[in-house]
Design an enzyme around this catalytic site. Structure first.
Site, PDB file in Angstrom:
ATOM      1  N   GLY A 188     104.275  70.045 122.947  1.00 58.58           N
ATOM      2  CA  GLY A 188     103.817  68.707 122.562  1.00 58.58           C
ATOM      3  C   GLY A 188     102.339  68.704 122.233  1.00 58.58           C
ATOM      4  O   GLY A 188     101.729  69.770 122.078  1.00 58.58           O
ATOM      5  N   ASN A 189     101.765  67.551 122.102  1.00 55.46           N
ATOM      6  CA  ASN A 189     100.326  67.453 121.871  1.00 55.46           C
ATOM      7  C   ASN A 189      99.770  66.224 122.581  1.00 55.46           C
ATOM      8  O   ASN A 189     100.523  65.456 123.189  1.00 55.46           O
ATOM      9  CB  ASN A 189     100.003  67.443 120.371  1.00 55.46           C
ATOM     10  CG  ASN A 189     100.647  66.278 119.666  1.00 55.46           C
ATOM     11  OD1 ASN A 189     100.347  65.115 119.962  1.00 55.46           O
ATOM     12  ND2 ASN A 189     101.552  66.561 118.736  1.00 55.46           N
ATOM     13  N   ARG A 190      98.466  66.040 122.501  1.00 53.21           N
ATOM     14  CA  ARG A 190      97.815  65.019 123.331  1.00 53.21           C
ATOM     15  C   ARG A 190      97.750  63.638 122.694  1.00 53.21           C
ATOM     16  O   ARG A 190      97.099  62.756 123.218  1.00 53.21           O
ATOM     17  CB  ARG A 190      96.400  65.490 123.680  1.00 53.21           C
ATOM     18  CG  ARG A 190      96.418  66.739 124.547  1.00 53.21           C
ATOM     19  CD  ARG A 190      95.076  67.446 124.466  1.00 53.21           C
ATOM     20  NE  ARG A 190      94.016  66.606 124.959  1.00 53.21           N
ATOM     21  CZ  ARG A 190      93.219  66.915 125.966  1.00 53.21           C
ATOM     22  NH1 ARG A 190      93.401  68.045 126.605  1.00 53.21           N
ATOM     23  NH2 ARG A 190      92.259  66.109 126.334  1.00 53.21           N
ATOM     24  N   SER A 191      98.415  63.441 121.570  1.00 56.72           N
ATOM     25  CA  SER A 191      98.330  62.127 120.919  1.00 56.72           C
ATOM     26  C   SER A 191      98.947  61.046 121.814  1.00 56.72           C
ATOM     27  O   SER A 191     100.047  61.205 122.336  1.00 56.72           O
ATOM     28  CB  SER A 191      99.064  62.169 119.585  1.00 56.72           C
ATOM     29  OG  SER A 191      99.128  60.870 119.039  1.00 56.72           O
ATOM     30  N   ALA A 245     100.571  62.681 115.169  1.00 56.93           N
ATOM     31  CA  ALA A 245     100.165  64.073 115.298  1.00 56.93           C
ATOM     32  C   ALA A 245     101.443  64.898 115.206  1.00 56.93           C
ATOM     33  O   ALA A 245     102.256  64.921 116.133  1.00 56.93           O
ATOM     34  CB  ALA A 245      99.468  64.293 116.635  1.00 56.93           C
TER      35      ALA A 245
END
Ligand code: CTP
Length: 413
Positions: A206-209, A273
């Site tokens: 995943g990512n931090r968005s 993102a």
């Protein structure tokens, strides 16, 4: 300011309770005049409690005060919401069968109609003529929003969101000729949040968005009168009301949803993102650590570039079709190859979108924060525009830039 809020007999009357709240919280003194029919949807007790003023819809109540004369003369602003086909017709033909229509005939200040009805009624020649008549006499008639209506139907005819009516009313009172909502009649698709690319049934990349910027953009577009579709990848914040939400998880799901939504969108904003890579293989079962085997190695494959695909699709559209505005986001850190703006300009060329909103990111910047600072680059080569403040303020600046681009005549190749 003294405001008369006329409530028409449509299901959207319930939304007008929020509009009333916005007026009273801004310090205005509001007298609500519901039509008889509207009290079948929302009772007078609601209007009395929320406005703090007595409510009547009859010219025969408090006759000694000659209410319609007093209210019509004293009102600094009259807002009719929902303005039904019936009310528009009555106002256009100067009928005076109840307190609201009498008050309208006595009005001295600005009058704003916020229509809501089924699409066929809104588009009917009789309604069009009534709207034209009212506008020609100086009344302000908002374009209704498009979207889901009361039954199974959808199309133009939704009551604009309370915040949008509020903003239009304030613009009207301030004498702004362009009180009309800048994105009325436009459909805006916005992707938000971060995609999650599964590895196995319990793990993902995943990512931090956080989705905050995308949600703030959805709110700003909605408040500007647009019909908003939010393609929601993983978000830490709930989606706002008054927008259609399409939940997605992976980049491939987002691609499918974005290509489908783009077909009838005037604007597509890719603020999600999107993972550039996904695991080449997704295990059906949980990946276990095993002493008798090497630790797993994750092979990644490229995800399609959705923004680029959207641009290609738009550019290949049949000539004469309504042009679509495509907005990308770029999160850049700058490096030895170039600073943030140099990377962003190269990305704008590569992706081919009309506007690129550039965030300068570091581990403590942008992701999950409530404030933001961006530069908006345009493919047309106009001067970069800076916007900073809360994500709400930045979103308002981005949406206002988009409105300006949509209303400009310059062709997009
Ligand atoms: N984007 C997209 N599809 C992808 C990756 C990104 O549509 N597979 C969109 C994002 O929503 C954003 C823009 O492209 O609007 C920029 O994304 P970013 O990840 O910053 O750019 P990249 O193309 O990945 O470039 P780089 O890896 O060089 O930073």
């Amino acid at each position: 300011m003294r405001i008369v809020l006329g409530v028409g007999g449509g299901i959207a009357a319930y939304k007008v309770a929020s509009l009333l709240r916005l007026f009273t919280e801004a310090g205005h003194n509001v007298t609500v005049i519901p039509t008889e029919a509207s009290t079948r949807f929302v009772g007078t007790a609601t209007w009395e409690a929320l406005s703090g003023n007595p409510v009547s819809n009859s010219v025969f109540d408090d006759v000694h005060q000659v209410n319609h004369v007093r209210l019509g003369h004293e009102a600094d602003l009259i807002v009719i919401a929902p303005a039904t086909a019936d009310l528009l017709a009555k106002a256009a033909t100067g009928q005076a069968g109840d307190l609201l229509t009498n008050t309208l005939l006595m009005a001295r200040g600005p009058v704003l109609f916020a229509p809501a009805m089924h699409t066929e009624m809104w588009q009917h020649a009789a309604t069009r003529a009534n709207v034209e008549t009212l506008r020609s006499r100086g009344a302000a008639v908002l374009e209704p929003a498009s979207g889901r209506l009361t039954g199974a139907d959808s199309g133009p005819g939704r009551l604009p969101e309370p915040e949008a009516i509020f903003d239009a009313a304030m613009a009207l009172v301030q004498g702004q000729s362009d009180f009309q909502l800048p994105l009325a009649g436009h459909t805006v698709t916005i992707s938000a949040g971060g995609t999650r690319e599964p590895l196995d049934p319990v793990r993902f990349l995943g990512n931090r968005s956080s989705g905050k910027q995308g949600v703030a953009l959805a709110v700003a577009a909605r408040n500007a009168g647009a019909t908003v579709r939010l393609l929601a990848a993983h978000m830490d914040v709930p989606p706002p009301g008054g927008v259609e939400v399409v939940p997605v998880e992976t980049a491939l799901q987002l691609r499918e949803a974005a290509l489908a939504a783009a077909a009838d969108s005037d604007v597509v904003i890719m603020s999600a993102a999107v993972a550039d890579f996904r695991p080449a293989a997704v295990s059906d079962t949980k990946i276990k650590k095993r002493d008798d085997r090497d630790d797993p190695v994750i092979t990644l494959v490229r995800n399609p570039d959705i923004l680029h695909e959207l641009v290609e699709l738009r550019n290949s559209a049949a000539p004469g079709r309504r042009q679509q505005l495509i907005v990308g986001f770029a999160a850049e850190t700058g490096d030895s190859d170039g600073d943030v703006l140099a990377h962003a300009r190269a990305k704008l060329q590569r992706k081919g979108c009309d506007l690129l909103v550039v965030n300068h990111v570091g581990t403590d910047k942008v992701f999950g924060q409530d404030t933001n600072s961006v530069v908006i680059l345009a493919r047309s080569g106009s001067e970069p525009q800076e916007a900073s403040g809360t994500k709400t303020e930045v979103s308002a600046a981005i949406i206002s830039r988009i409105s300006a681009e949509l209303n400009s005549v310059s062709p997009r190749a």
